[in-house]
Design a protein around this motif. Structure first.
Motif, short mmCIF file in Angstrom:
data_model
loop_
_atom_site.label_atom_id
_atom_site.label_comp_id
_atom_site.label_asym_id
_atom_site.label_seq_id
_atom_site.Cartn_x
_atom_site.Cartn_y
_atom_site.Cartn_z
N LYS A 186 0.84 -1.20 0.00
CA LYS A 186 0.00 0.00 0.00
C LYS A 186 0.88 1.25 0.00
N GLY A 187 0.26 2.39 -0.28
CA GLY A 187 0.96 3.66 -0.19
C GLY A 187 1.84 3.95 -1.38
N SER A 188 3.00 3.31 -1.43
CA SER A 188 3.92 3.49 -2.56
C SER A 188 4.55 2.15 -2.89
N TYR A 189 4.63 1.87 -4.18
CA TYR A 189 5.24 0.61 -4.62
C TYR A 189 6.48 0.94 -5.43
N SER A 190 7.63 0.44 -5.01
CA SER A 190 8.89 0.70 -5.70
C SER A 190 9.35 -0.54 -6.45
N THR A 191 9.89 -0.30 -7.65
CA THR A 191 10.37 -1.39 -8.48
C THR A 191 11.54 -0.90 -9.31
#
Length: 536
Positions: free
Chosen positions: A516-521
């Motif tokens: 949730k919130g922010s997804y980093s990749t």
């Protein structure tokens, strides 16, 4: 075009016998330090994305697209190819051309197959045996569950050009009642009683140019002829959707003025051009940012249509990107030569995804698009002998976009490192040559998003860097969470699937646990990723 707020620089130092590439602001692992931030906005009433943008086109070119592609040399449909195409859930299929339509005589492709002629094709220096004619094409479309789109011969050659009465007869043969129309009776006599109910009919192909058996026309000349053709057809068959030939903004404006009330679409053609030397992409930025130049042209045409449609009675005229792909020119004997035999590579995935993202962002003005071609040529599938076939990475890309990237488009903001002036140098043939871009700043990461239902959002991420991995942080809308990613990527942007190694470029699907919130990749150069978000 997506604006950037900061840029990453790279410097080249010439050393004896070699180049040293120094990346400024990069991690030792090859990824740029500065992240790209992607933010999705959910509008109150998002505009729809027409699934017809995932269409395909068939044409009897000299690269085994039809004969030796979807059929054998005698026009018999190849079951293993049909099975693969059914996987793609193709929404629409354009046929029989293309340039070859300027010499195609539809009556030669009906009736007993043993009586059909074999003729040389002027356009592509091949032959047409008419074994895969009207009935064969339409039955095949039913088998793969796609809507057929038939193109009329509207060429102006005195011997090879088609006429309006031939077009009307073709419609009657395809859609006519077997009990009350001559064409319907003839179709029934040939063993096909039920009308095919084809809805999409194209009037002409690239009439602005001297291609094949056709002489160049002016916009006014074509517009006048189109008004007669489309007006006559609609007066008799008001339920049909008619497509007229589009080109430049000036051409489109004239054609709309003369015949816009009678058509549903204007067709546009865009071909990215990639140069390869020894299997390596040359001038990569020119290729990878070419979709941005196409989008600039589509914005120009969208504004033109917006002004015109305010005065049009009935449904608005939309755009059909009738032909598009990434063409390869390969260096041979000191000269770059166009070929359809060059395999589809990782960088082709990035280009195709970039163009599909443009069609999504420019929806609903872009209401249809037809990739050229599904089999062989620049295709999604390549045949191997008569009983085998290879899936190119574009097969997987189209399949996943068709499955996930449909619904309603959402607004996406991209902030991060990028490049200046890449669109100006982009190599793309077709209708957007009139676009003169300047020093626009474009982010390396390209993105488009759709809401497929109240519960699902999908966002496509494309890394347009050819030499640098990019870290991306997706700001997840409130009430949603990331659950899955789909990705095609490779360390080598020139990698491709081959007969001996078919799994070089295949999708990687990963489950994400309640992010949730922010997804980093992280995205490798030329990687394409689709991120799935669901409502909590």
């Amino acid at each position: 075009m997506q604006r950037i707020h900061t840029t990453a620089a790279h410097l080249f130092f010439r050393l004896p016998g070699a180049f040293l590439l120094l990346f400024i602001g990069m991690h030792p692992n090859g990824y740029a330090q500065q992240k790209t931030i992607v933010t999705i906005s959910i509008q109150q009433d998002p505009e729809p994305v027409d699934p017809m943008i995932y269409g395909q086109m068939l044409e009897n070119v000299n690269d085994s697209v039809i004969y030796g592609g979807v059929t054998d040399g005698n026009g018999n449909v190849l079951p293993h190819i049909t099975r693969l195409l059914k996987e793609l859930d193709i929404p629409v299929m354009r046929w029989p051309g293309g340039t070859v339509i300027h010499e195609y005589r539809w009556r030669d492709g009906i009736g007993p197959r043993k009586l059909r002629p074999v003729v040389p094709t002027y356009a592509w220096k091949g032959k047409e045996n008419y074994q895969f004619g009207t009935d064969e094409f339409l039955q095949w479309c039913k088998e793969i569950n796609t809507q057929p789109y038939i193109n009329f011969n509207m060429a102006n050659h005195p011997l090879y050009g088609g006429t309006l009465w031939e077009a009307l007869d073709w419609i009657e043969y395809v859609n006519g009642n077997p009990d009350t129309t001559n064409g319907g009776r003839l179709r029934a006599a040939y063993g096909h009683k039920e009308p095919y109910k084809v809805q999409y009919w194209g009037i002409g192909n690239e009439n602005y140019g001297p291609w094949g058996r056709h002489k160049e026309e002016t916009a006014a000349g074509y517009g006048d002829r189109l008004a007669v053709w489309a007006g006559t057809i609609h007066s008799k068959y008001p339920e049909l959707h008619l497509l007229g030939v589009g080109h430049t903004a000036a051409w489109d404006s004239t054609v709309l003025e003369k015949s816009g009330q009678a058509i549903d679409y204007l067709t546009q053609h865009y071909y990215v051009v990639s140069k390869l030397k020894d299997g390596q992409l040359q001038n990569p930025d020119n290729t990878l940012f070419a979709p941005a130049k196409m989008e600039a042209h589509l914005r120009l045409l969208s504004n033109l249509l917006g002004r015109y449609n305010k005065s049009k009675a009935g449904d608005p005229v939309r755009l059909c990107i009738d032909e598009w792909n990434n063409r390869h020119s390969v260096l041979e004997n000191g000269e770059y030569k166009f070929t359809r035999q060059s395999p589809r590579r990782q960088f082709d995935v990035a280009v195709a995804a970039g163009m599909l993202n443009v069609f999504i962002r420019q929806s609903p003005v872009v209401g249809m698009a037809n990739y050229i071609f599904p089999v062989n040529g620049h295709g999604l599938i390549r045949t191997i002998g008569t009983n085998d076939a290879l899936k190119t990475p574009l097969f997987y890309l189209f399949k996943q976009y068709r499955q996930w990237m449909t619904g309603s488009k959402l607004e996406v903001t991209v902030k991060g490192p990028g490049i200046t002036g890449a669109a100006a140098a982009a190599t793309i043939d077709g209708d957007c040559k009139e676009i003169k871009t300047g020093n626009e700043q474009l982010t390396y990461i390209d993105a488009a998003a759709v809401r497929s239902s109240e519960k699902g959002i999908y966002i496509s991420l494309v890394n347009r860097s050819w030499n640098t991995g990019r870290e991306v942080a997706v700001t997840v809308p409130k009430g949603y969470k990331v659950t899955q990613t789909w990705e095609i990527a490779d360390q080598n942007i020139n990698a491709f699937n081959s007969v001996t190694d078919r799994d070089v470029l295949i999708p990687k699907i990963r489950t994400v646990n309640n992010r949730k919130g922010s997804y980093s990749t992280k995205l490798l150069p030329c990687a394409v990723m689709i991120v799935k978000l669901v409502r909590m």
